[in-house]
Design a protein around this motif. Structure first.
Motif, PDB file in Angstrom:
ATOM      1  N   SER A   1      -3.583 -12.255  -5.487  1.00 46.96           N
ATOM      2  CA  SER A   1      -3.233 -12.956  -6.244  1.00 46.96           C
ATOM      3  C   SER A   1      -1.794 -12.278  -6.703  1.00 46.96           C
ATOM      4  O   SER A   1      -2.263 -10.744  -7.573  1.00 46.96           O
ATOM      5  CB  SER A   1      -4.472 -13.935  -7.616  1.00 46.96           C
ATOM      6  OG  SER A   1      -4.969 -12.269  -7.712  1.00 46.96           O
ATOM      7  N   SER A   2      -1.429 -12.584  -7.975  1.00 47.42           N
ATOM      8  CA  SER A   2      -0.845 -12.802  -8.470  1.00 47.42           C
ATOM      9  C   SER A   2      -0.340 -12.521  -9.514  1.00 47.42           C
ATOM     10  O   SER A   2      -0.869 -12.813  -9.956  1.00 47.42           O
ATOM     11  CB  SER A   2       1.259 -12.975  -8.214  1.00 47.42           C
ATOM     12  OG  SER A   2       1.182 -13.928  -7.607  1.00 47.42           O
TER      13      SER A   2
ATOM     14  N   TYR B   1     -13.246   2.474   8.779  1.00 52.67           N
ATOM     15  CA  TYR B   1     -12.963   2.021   7.497  1.00 52.67           C
ATOM     16  C   TYR B   1     -11.459   1.594   7.111  1.00 52.67           C
ATOM     17  O   TYR B   1     -10.810   2.304   8.210  1.00 52.67           O
ATOM     18  CB  TYR B   1     -13.459   2.718   6.101  1.00 52.67           C
ATOM     19  CG  TYR B   1     -15.016   3.397   6.460  1.00 52.67           C
ATOM     20  CD1 TYR B   1     -15.568   4.660   7.407  1.00 52.67           C
ATOM     21  CD2 TYR B   1     -15.466   2.576   5.625  1.00 52.67           C
ATOM     22  CE1 TYR B   1     -16.507   5.038   6.839  1.00 52.67           C
ATOM     23  CE2 TYR B   1     -17.392   3.392   5.952  1.00 52.67           C
ATOM     24  CZ  TYR B   1     -18.121   4.002   6.402  1.00 52.67           C
ATOM     25  OH  TYR B   1     -18.960   4.153   6.733  1.00 52.67           O
ATOM     26  N   LEU B   2     -11.598   0.417   6.394  1.00 53.21           N
ATOM     27  CA  LEU B   2      -9.960   0.540   5.860  1.00 53.21           C
ATOM     28  C   LEU B   2      -9.601   0.143   4.656  1.00 53.21           C
ATOM     29  O   LEU B   2     -10.797  -0.248   3.797  1.00 53.21           O
ATOM     30  CB  LEU B   2      -9.486  -0.966   6.550  1.00 53.21           C
ATOM     31  CG  LEU B   2      -8.200  -1.513   6.609  1.00 53.21           C
ATOM     32  CD1 LEU B   2      -7.047   0.267   7.273  1.00 53.21           C
ATOM     33  CD2 LEU B   2      -7.685  -2.303   7.308  1.00 53.21           C
ATOM     34  N   GLN B   3      -9.030   1.331   4.143  1.00 49.84           N
ATOM     35  CA  GLN B   3      -9.215   1.500   2.589  1.00 49.84           C
ATOM     36  C   GLN B   3      -7.842   1.451   2.757  1.00 49.84           C
ATOM     37  O   GLN B   3      -6.208   1.352   2.716  1.00 49.84           O
ATOM     38  CB  GLN B   3      -8.812   3.542   1.826  1.00 49.84           C
ATOM     39  CG  GLN B   3      -8.831   3.502   1.004  1.00 49.84           C
ATOM     40  CD  GLN B   3      -9.567   2.834  -0.134  1.00 49.84           C
ATOM     41  OE1 GLN B   3     -10.659   3.254   0.317  1.00 49.84           O
ATOM     42  NE2 GLN B   3      -9.112   2.336  -1.104  1.00 49.84           N
ATOM     43  N   MET B   4      -7.780  -0.236   1.741  1.00 48.07           N
ATOM     44  CA  MET B   4      -6.483  -0.687   0.799  1.00 48.07           C
ATOM     45  C   MET B   4      -5.806  -0.240  -0.316  1.00 48.07           C
ATOM     46  O   MET B   4      -6.463  -0.883  -1.268  1.00 48.07           O
ATOM     47  CB  MET B   4      -6.425  -2.117   1.677  1.00 48.07           C
ATOM     48  CG  MET B   4      -7.103  -2.605   2.632  1.00 48.07           C
ATOM     49  SD  MET B   4      -6.930  -4.643   3.697  1.00 48.07           S
ATOM     50  CE  MET B   4      -8.032  -5.335   2.390  1.00 48.07           C
ATOM     51  N   ASN B   5      -4.482   0.476  -0.396  1.00 45.86           N
ATOM     52  CA  ASN B   5      -4.116   0.590  -1.767  1.00 45.86           C
ATOM     53  C   ASN B   5      -3.147  -0.509  -2.001  1.00 45.86           C
ATOM     54  O   ASN B   5      -2.507  -0.983  -1.159  1.00 45.86           O
ATOM     55  CB  ASN B   5      -4.267   1.967  -2.001  1.00 45.86           C
ATOM     56  CG  ASN B   5      -5.249   2.425  -1.398  1.00 45.86           C
ATOM     57  OD1 ASN B   5      -6.309   1.202  -1.970  1.00 45.86           O
ATOM     58  ND2 ASN B   5      -5.031   4.133  -1.552  1.00 45.86           N
ATOM     59  N   SER B   6      -2.403  -0.737  -3.467  1.00 48.10           N
ATOM     60  CA  SER B   6      -1.508  -1.604  -3.638  1.00 48.10           C
ATOM     61  C   SER B   6      -1.187  -2.244  -2.919  1.00 48.10           C
ATOM     62  O   SER B   6      -0.193  -3.107  -2.450  1.00 48.10           O
ATOM     63  CB  SER B   6      -0.619  -0.101  -2.951  1.00 48.10           C
ATOM     64  OG  SER B   6       0.149   1.164  -3.892  1.00 48.10           O
ATOM     65  N   LEU B   7      -2.465  -3.170  -3.301  1.00 47.49           N
ATOM     66  CA  LEU B   7      -2.836  -4.694  -2.134  1.00 47.49           C
ATOM     67  C   LEU B   7      -1.189  -5.550  -2.506  1.00 47.49           C
ATOM     68  O   LEU B   7      -1.305  -5.966  -3.848  1.00 47.49           O
ATOM     69  CB  LEU B   7      -3.527  -4.866  -2.566  1.00 47.49           C
ATOM     70  CG  LEU B   7      -4.476  -4.597  -1.897  1.00 47.49           C
ATOM     71  CD1 LEU B   7      -6.124  -4.969  -2.250  1.00 47.49           C
ATOM     72  CD2 LEU B   7      -4.527  -5.229   0.069  1.00 47.49           C
ATOM     73  N   LYS B   8      -0.649  -5.807  -1.817  1.00 49.04           N
ATOM     74  CA  LYS B   8       0.219  -7.552  -2.083  1.00 49.04           C
ATOM     75  C   LYS B   8      -0.432  -9.190  -1.967  1.00 49.04           C
ATOM     76  O   LYS B   8      -1.612  -8.683  -1.220  1.00 49.04           O
ATOM     77  CB  LYS B   8       1.433  -6.909  -1.434  1.00 49.04           C
ATOM     78  CG  LYS B   8       1.947  -5.451  -1.520  1.00 49.04           C
ATOM     79  CD  LYS B   8       2.663  -5.420  -0.784  1.00 49.04           C
ATOM     80  CE  LYS B   8       4.288  -4.478  -0.462  1.00 49.04           C
ATOM     81  NZ  LYS B   8       4.729  -4.701  -0.043  1.00 49.04           N
ATOM     82  N   PRO B   9       0.223 -10.259  -1.935  1.00 49.12           N
ATOM     83  CA  PRO B   9      -0.306 -11.249  -1.671  1.00 49.12           C
ATOM     84  C   PRO B   9       0.065 -11.300  -0.415  1.00 49.12           C
ATOM     85  O   PRO B   9      -1.073 -12.064   0.033  1.00 49.12           O
ATOM     86  CB  PRO B   9       0.570 -12.072  -3.409  1.00 49.12           C
ATOM     87  CG  PRO B   9       0.751 -11.949  -4.554  1.00 49.12           C
ATOM     88  CD  PRO B   9       1.202 -10.356  -3.699  1.00 49.12           C
ATOM     89  N   ASP B  10       0.915 -10.913   0.018  1.00 52.63           N
ATOM     90  CA  ASP B  10       1.391 -11.091   1.646  1.00 52.63           C
ATOM     91  C   ASP B  10      -0.101 -10.321   2.072  1.00 52.63           C
ATOM     92  O   ASP B  10      -0.121 -10.840   3.395  1.00 52.63           O
ATOM     93  CB  ASP B  10       3.180 -10.535   1.541  1.00 52.63           C
ATOM     94  CG  ASP B  10       4.111 -11.265   1.810  1.00 52.63           C
ATOM     95  OD1 ASP B  10       4.693 -10.984   1.316  1.00 52.63           O
ATOM     96  OD2 ASP B  10       3.349 -12.218   0.790  1.00 52.63           O
TER      97      ASP B  10
ATOM     98  N   ALA C   1      -2.420  -8.298  -6.990  1.00 50.13           N
ATOM     99  CA  ALA C   1      -1.664  -7.220  -6.723  1.00 50.13           C
ATOM    100  C   ALA C   1      -2.007  -6.154  -7.330  1.00 50.13           C
ATOM    101  O   ALA C   1      -1.970  -6.081  -8.377  1.00 50.13           O
ATOM    102  CB  ALA C   1      -0.917  -7.989  -6.813  1.00 50.13           C
ATOM    103  N   GLY C   2      -1.328  -5.270  -6.380  1.00 49.73           N
ATOM    104  CA  GLY C   2      -2.397  -3.340  -7.274  1.00 49.73           C
ATOM    105  C   GLY C   2      -3.664  -3.069  -6.941  1.00 49.73           C
ATOM    106  O   GLY C   2      -3.274  -1.572  -7.251  1.00 49.73           O
ATOM    107  N   GLY C   3      -4.411  -3.682  -6.715  1.00 52.41           N
ATOM    108  CA  GLY C   3      -5.427  -3.521  -6.594  1.00 52.41           C
ATOM    109  C   GLY C   3      -5.584  -3.203  -4.948  1.00 52.41           C
ATOM    110  O   GLY C   3      -5.008  -2.601  -4.584  1.00 52.41           O
ATOM    111  N   SER C   4      -6.902  -2.602  -5.432  1.00 51.65           N
ATOM    112  CA  SER C   4      -7.531  -2.070  -3.869  1.00 51.65           C
ATOM    113  C   SER C   4      -9.093  -2.343  -3.683  1.00 51.65           C
ATOM    114  O   SER C   4      -9.730  -3.354  -3.842  1.00 51.65           O
ATOM    115  CB  SER C   4      -7.830  -0.694  -4.338  1.00 51.65           C
ATOM    116  OG  SER C   4      -6.870   0.509  -4.469  1.00 51.65           O
ATOM    117  N   LEU C   5      -9.194  -1.936  -2.148  1.00 53.77           N
ATOM    118  CA  LEU C   5     -10.163  -2.647  -1.593  1.00 53.77           C
ATOM    119  C   LEU C   5     -10.158  -2.336  -0.380  1.00 53.77           C
ATOM    120  O   LEU C   5      -9.664  -1.404   0.648  1.00 53.77           O
ATOM    121  CB  LEU C   5     -10.136  -4.656  -0.887  1.00 53.77           C
ATOM    122  CG  LEU C   5     -10.296  -5.941  -1.781  1.00 53.77           C
ATOM    123  CD1 LEU C   5     -10.192  -6.583  -1.455  1.00 53.77           C
ATOM    124  CD2 LEU C   5     -11.166  -5.189  -2.723  1.00 53.77           C
TER     125      LEU C   5
END
Length: 122
Positions: free
Chosen positions: A121-122, A77-86, A13-17
């Protein structure tokens, strides 16, 4: 396939892809692209879409996700930041030529990728 996704994986959680979607063959040069996701036991939902100059996002990802395109490569492209478990789900890229672009009507898209898994993951 006509849409080839890559870039999924597992992060905390909080990471980026960053997801990529390359349009090949019949889908090459598509005008409109969308990213959708489906978690186990849930319906597939639209996440982001992009046309020639406009973008759209589902409320839950606004400010965290960014969709962009490289027309020279017919790639989105889809930049995903601040990722959450949801955000964990299988992510699918979709494309069509018919305009106007925008919206998350899945039936309006003619081409679909095979999906790439995102696990947070959390």
């Amino acid at each position: 396939g006509t849409l080839v996704e890559s870039g999924g994986g597992s992060v905390q959680a909080g990471g980026s892809l960053r997801l990529s979607c390359a349009a090949n063959r019949d889908a090459y040069g598509s005008s409109c692209f969308g990213w959708f996701r489906q978690a186990p036991g849930k319906e597939r939902e639209g996440v982001a879409n992009i046309g020639r100059g406009n973008t759209g996002y589902v409320y839950s990802v606004k400010g965290r996700f960014s969709i962009t395109r490289d027309n020279t490569k017919s790639t989105v492209y889809l930049q995903m930041n601040s990722l959450k478990p949801d955000d964990s789900a299988m992510y699918y890229c979709a494309a069509r030529f018919y305009e106007p672009c925008g919206g998350f009507d899945q039936f309006s898209y003619d081409y679909w990728g095979q999906g790439t898994q995102v696990t947070v993951s959390s």
